[in-house]
Design a protein around this motif. Structure first.
Motif, PDB file in Angstrom:
ATOM      1  N   LEU A  13      55.722  88.133 107.471  1.00 32.75           N
ATOM      2  CA  LEU A  13      57.179  87.947 107.309  1.00 32.75           C
ATOM      3  C   LEU A  13      57.945  89.351 107.141  1.00 32.75           C
ATOM      4  CD1 LEU A  13      57.014  85.100 104.326  1.00 32.75           C
ATOM      5  CD2 LEU A  13      57.937  84.851 106.513  1.00 32.75           C
ATOM      6  N   HIS A  43      62.032  89.774 106.489  1.00 35.51           N
ATOM      7  CA  HIS A  43      62.567  88.997 105.198  1.00 35.51           C
ATOM      8  C   HIS A  43      62.453  89.586 104.086  1.00 35.51           C
ATOM      9  CE1 HIS A  43      62.972  85.503 108.061  1.00 35.51           C
ATOM     10  NE2 HIS A  43      61.487  85.647 108.646  1.00 35.51           N
ATOM     11  N   MET A  70      65.776  86.202 105.681  1.00 34.39           N
ATOM     12  CA  MET A  70      65.831  85.253 104.575  1.00 34.39           C
ATOM     13  C   MET A  70      65.301  85.641 103.310  1.00 34.39           C
ATOM     14  SD  MET A  70      64.495  81.154 105.807  1.00 34.39           S
ATOM     15  CE  MET A  70      63.376  81.742 106.827  1.00 34.39           C
ATOM     16  N   ARG A  71      66.023  85.285 102.237  1.00 28.54           N
ATOM     17  CA  ARG A  71      65.243  85.536 101.075  1.00 28.54           C
ATOM     18  C   ARG A  71      64.288  84.580 100.605  1.00 28.54           C
ATOM     19  NH1 ARG A  71      71.160  85.022  98.879  1.00 28.54           N
ATOM     20  NH2 ARG A  71      70.686  83.511 100.189  1.00 28.54           N
TER      21      ARG A  71
END
Ligand SMILES: NC(=O)c1ccc[n+]([C@@H]2O[C@H](COP(=O)([O-])OP(=O)(O)OC[C@H]3O[C@@H](n4cnc5c(N)ncnc54)[C@H](OP(=O)(O)O)[C@@H]3O)[C@@H](O)[C@H]2O)c1
Length: 295
Positions: free
Chosen positions: A20, A25, A1-2
């Protein structure tokens, strides 16, 4: 994910960034000191100096909002209260405006709050269904949460992180309470409750809320077994090799710290009802185990 993080350079933010990044990510951290972001958060983390840099075509899948001027570090003058407010409530409103302006909205916003939301409630056990309290911290948290919840109207899943006293070996409460020679200080009668959480559990719960598409609303991020301040300080002192616990009288603390003394003399017995119901197994339920792991 961004993922866009505010407060990513802080005590909780740095641990979260590590976790993260381990999940691959892509992170961007908003910071007033963008030049320090790679050294504090990780070599691959991008820095954003101002929310003005967030252009509508720039898409994030998630936003994690942890920024906030430290609440315990200076007297609560009018100027200081304004800084505490602006760094939480005003910043969160600006963040939600940016989310609204984005061509593609993030799926989820995890936004900071604190157990101060509940005010001073003595021994009453408080899960997420409990009402908000009164007093400065409670009003600040309520406004902070309200600002974040505005993103729900945009279709964003919003989780509010009602964070307890975070125990970490990287600073925060433990660094302040740990005195040389294991000396402990009881604040007033020490009967006020301390709802604590080990940093590892805090990070794991945030990861879970990020991934769980059903999660939304307020979550108490506290361990299942809060303790009184006197008990906390007794255990901390014992594990630090000392056995001496002094009492700082409530009157003296009020005189020295003014309104801010409420952070030491008042407490709340907060229980992690919703996160436990979701099946999360705490790594640290007992304060003795958490402190032993950290000291
Ligand atoms: N730690 C706890 O025990 C605890 C308990 C309850 C709630 N919380 C809340 O959880 C959040 C994270 O806690 P933390 O312990 O990680 O905090 P922290 O270590 O003090 O870090 C907070 C971050 O907020 C940013 N910040 C500070 N003042 C700011 C300002 N005036 N304007 C914009 N940004 C500002 C800073 O980023 P830059 O310097 O890079 O800009 C800093 O890295 C905070 O909002 C805190 O209130 C923490």
């Amino acid at each position: 994910m961004r993922i866009l993080l505010t407060g990513g350079t802080g005590l909780i933010g740095r641990s979260l960034c590590r976790a993260l990044l381990a999940q691959s990510h892509q992170l961007t951290v908003l910071s007033r000191h963008p030049e320090t972001v790679t050294s504090r958060c990780g070599a691959t983390v991008a820095a954003m100096a101002s929310l003005d840099e967030w252009q509508p075509e720039h898409a994030f899948d998630a936003v994690i909002n942890l920024a906030g001027e430290p609440i315990a570090d200076a007297a609560w003058s009018d100027k200081r209260k304004q800084a505490l407010w602006d760094s939480r409530v005003t910043l969160t409103r600006q963040l939600v405006q940016k989310i609204a302006a984005a061509h593609v909205q993030p799926g989820v916003l995890l936004s900071g709050s604190a157990i101060g939301y509940y005010g001073n409630r003595q021994a009453l056990a408080l899960d997420e269904a409990a009402d908000g309290g009164s007093g400065y911290s409670a009003e600040l948290c309520a406004a902070w949460e309200h600002a974040a919840l505005e993103a729900s109207a945009l279709g964003v899943r919003v989780c509010l992180l009602r964070t307890g006293l975070v125990l970490s070996d990287g600073g925060g409460l433990l660094a302040k309470m740990r005195l040389p020679f294991g000396i402990g200080v009881r604040f007033g009668r020490g009967e006020q409750w301390m709802s604590w959480i080990h940093i590892d559990d805090h990070v794991q719960i945030m990861l879970r809320l990020l991934d769980d598409a059903q999660a939304h609303g307020a979550y108490n991020l506290t361990a299942p077994e809060p303790v009184s301040q006197a008990e906390f300080v007794r255990i901390l002192s014992e594990l630090s090799g000392g056995r001496v616990v002094f009492t700082a009288p409530a009157g003296v603390l009020r005189l020295a710290l003014g309104e801010r003394a409420s952070l030491l003399l008042e407490g709340q017995r907060v229980l992690p009802g919703r996160i436990k119901a979701s099946g999360y197994a705490f790594r640290y339920s007992q304060v003795m185990d958490a402190l032993r792991a950290l000291l």
